[in-house]
Design a protein around this motif. Structure first.
Motif, PDB file in Angstrom:
ATOM      1  N   SER A   1       0.813  -1.220   0.000  1.00 20.06           N
ATOM      2  CA  SER A   1       0.000   0.000   0.000  1.00 20.06           C
ATOM      3  C   SER A   1       0.848   1.273   0.000  1.00 20.06           C
ATOM      4  CB  SER A   1      -0.929   0.011   1.213  1.00 20.06           C
ATOM      5  OG  SER A   1      -1.833  -1.068   1.159  1.00 20.06           O
ATOM      6  N   HIS A   2       2.040   1.195   0.555  1.00 20.81           N
ATOM      7  CA  HIS A   2       2.899   2.378   0.606  1.00 20.81           C
ATOM      8  C   HIS A   2       3.567   2.663  -0.736  1.00 20.81           C
ATOM      9  CE1 HIS A   2       5.559  -1.030   1.081  1.00 20.81           C
ATOM     10  NE2 HIS A   2       6.619  -0.253   0.924  1.00 20.81           N
ATOM     11  N   LEU A   3       3.490   1.733  -1.666  1.00 18.79           N
ATOM     12  CA  LEU A   3       4.182   1.884  -2.945  1.00 18.79           C
ATOM     13  C   LEU A   3       3.289   2.405  -4.060  1.00 18.79           C
ATOM     14  CD1 LEU A   3       6.260  -1.423  -2.962  1.00 18.79           C
ATOM     15  CD2 LEU A   3       7.016   0.868  -2.290  1.00 18.79           C
ATOM     16  N   GLY A   4       1.991   2.186  -3.942  1.00 17.85           N
ATOM     17  CA  GLY A   4       1.125   2.587  -5.044  1.00 17.85           C
ATOM     18  C   GLY A   4      -0.333   2.405  -4.684  1.00 17.85           C
ATOM     19  N   GLY A   5      -1.132   2.132  -5.681  1.00 16.27           N
ATOM     20  CA  GLY A   5      -2.563   2.060  -5.470  1.00 16.27           C
ATOM     21  C   GLY A   5      -3.199   3.397  -5.811  1.00 16.27           C
ATOM     22  N   ILE A   6      -4.478   3.513  -5.563  1.00 21.26           N
ATOM     23  CA  ILE A   6      -5.182   4.744  -5.886  1.00 21.26           C
ATOM     24  C   ILE A   6      -5.741   5.368  -4.622  1.00 21.26           C
ATOM     25  CG2 ILE A   6      -5.757   3.983  -8.215  1.00 21.26           C
ATOM     26  CD1 ILE A   6      -8.552   3.311  -7.213  1.00 21.26           C
ATOM     27  N   MET A   7      -5.910   6.685  -4.634  1.00 20.04           N
ATOM     28  CA  MET A   7      -6.430   7.413  -3.482  1.00 20.04           C
ATOM     29  C   MET A   7      -7.529   8.365  -3.943  1.00 20.04           C
ATOM     30  SD  MET A   7      -4.836   6.678  -0.589  1.00 20.04           S
ATOM     31  CE  MET A   7      -4.867   8.140   0.439  1.00 20.04           C
ATOM     32  N   ASN A   8      -8.617   8.403  -3.202  1.00 18.55           N
ATOM     33  CA  ASN A   8      -9.666   9.387  -3.414  1.00 18.55           C
ATOM     34  C   ASN A   8     -10.228   9.366  -4.835  1.00 18.55           C
ATOM     35  OD1 ASN A   8     -11.338  11.433  -2.386  1.00 18.55           O
ATOM     36  ND2 ASN A   8     -10.088  13.018  -3.348  1.00 18.55           N
ATOM     37  N   THR A   9     -10.308   8.163  -5.413  1.00 18.80           N
ATOM     38  CA  THR A   9     -10.889   8.047  -6.745  1.00 18.80           C
ATOM     39  C   THR A   9     -11.297   6.603  -6.974  1.00 18.80           C
ATOM     40  OG1 THR A   9     -10.582   8.578  -9.079  1.00 18.80           O
ATOM     41  CG2 THR A   9      -8.730   7.523  -7.967  1.00 18.80           C
TER      42      THR A   9
END
Length: 337
Positions: free
Chosen positions: A175-183
């Motif tokens: 989770s600290h490397l990537g993924g999406i936030m607020n979308t």
């Protein structure tokens, strides 16, 4: 007992290794990777025999006190089957090595069906994998689709199915490397790849999927609308799902209202990593209207394919020729009721 190697000791590989290690009819001969950090050091603490994927990796392992038993090829020379859990760009190259050596192998759902010519789901097509040289355990989402739709098909209830998948953005440990936030990110293509993937196991399934990537990491969630072959009662549908030992019926009104509460329940149950090998399907959310069925469930993206992989090992090596018996053995060893 057949000697099994796990190549790639990541999210899936470490779980597969632990699962092999508790079976009574197969032997975890060794695990292989390029890493030398806390992940492979945990394997050392568990007493697993470590092999290095490359000479450079072996040297790095030695620098932190890990004595590798050999290299990748040394491991292949000593085993009956390889479970490859490496990333797909690495697995593709490994597959050519396995084929040249005439070594049985299993890949995970990130690979294409054409890699092996056979895709596997234990409750659906175990017998077709017996004595094959290779198979692909389909992805977490596809595994859940096959379990639920196969249960309905066995009961002669399934006409066609349409599903919407809410997909986790990345694995929790990354989770600290990537993924999406607020979308939220919809997959452009309909069907999304999971529907056609399920058809690689069962071509007769009339299934279409669409998918949306959402900003969380714990699990996937599915919503399904199924056209039944006939009008049915809720009890008939539930009886069909109960024929699968790997579907767990859960209750929204007992506080299991979200993927995090479900995860907490499995942690309380004492499962390693809180792993959920089953499809967690809401019984009290399920609704039947005439010949239409609506239901929702949660999929543990890190765990659901683990029992399938163990059953695939038995099928390919021929150590168990009856699918029901293999499933029962795997379930017992992993604490699946």
């Amino acid at each position: 007992m057949k000697k099994i190697a796990v190549v790639g000791y990541g999210v899936i590989g470490k779980r597969v290794a632990d699962a092999i290690n508790v079976q009574e009819d197969m032997n975890l001969f060794g695990v292989c990777d390029v890493i030398s950090d806390w992940r492979i050091q945990t394997a050392v603490k568990k007493g697993y025999t470590i092999f290095a994927a490359t000479s450079e990796a072996k040297e790095k392992m030695g620098s932190v006190g890990i004595q590798a038993a050999g290299l990748f090829q040394d491991l292949l020379n000593k085993v009956d089957l390889v479970v490859d859990c490496t990333p797909k760009n690495i697995a593709a190259g490994n597959v050519e090595t396995y084929k040249k050596q005439g070594l049985k192998f299993i890949v995970q759902g990130g690979e294409k069906h054409e890699t092996t010519g056979h895709s596997f789901s234990a409750e659906n097509n175990y017998e077709s994998a017996i004595d094959l040289d290779a198979t692909r355990v389909v992805s977490c989402n596809t595994t859940s689709i096959l379990r639920t739709l196969t249960a309905l098909k066995r009961a002669n209830l399934l006409d066609y199915a349409r599903g919407t998948l809410l997909r986790r953005a990345t694995d929790p440990w990354e989770s600290h490397l990537g993924g999406i936030m607020n979308t939220m990110v919809p997959e452009r293509d309909i069907p999304s790849h999971q529907g056609p993937d399920a058809q690689s196991v069962d071509p007769d399934l009339d299934v279409i999927t669409s998918a949306v990537k959402v900003p969380e990491t714990l699990s996937h969630m599915h919503y399904w609308n199924v056209k039944l072959k006939k009008k049915a009662t809720k009890e008939e549908v539930l009886d069909a799902f109960k024929t699968s030992s790997r579907i767990k019926l859960i209750h929204y009104d007992q506080g299991l209202v979200s993927n995090n509460t479900i995860k907490e329940m499995y942690l309380d149950m004492g499962r390693p990593w809180g792993d959920m090998y089953e499809v967690a399907l809401w019984e009290d959310m399920l609704k039947v209207v005439g010949d239409e069925l609506f239901y929702a469930y949660v999929v543990d993206n890190q765990a659901i394919v683990i029992p399938e992989t163990i059953d695939a090992i038995r099928a390919l090596t021929g150590i168990e020729r009856d699918g029901h018996t293999s499933i029962a053995k795997t379930n017992k060893s992993l604490g699946i009721n």
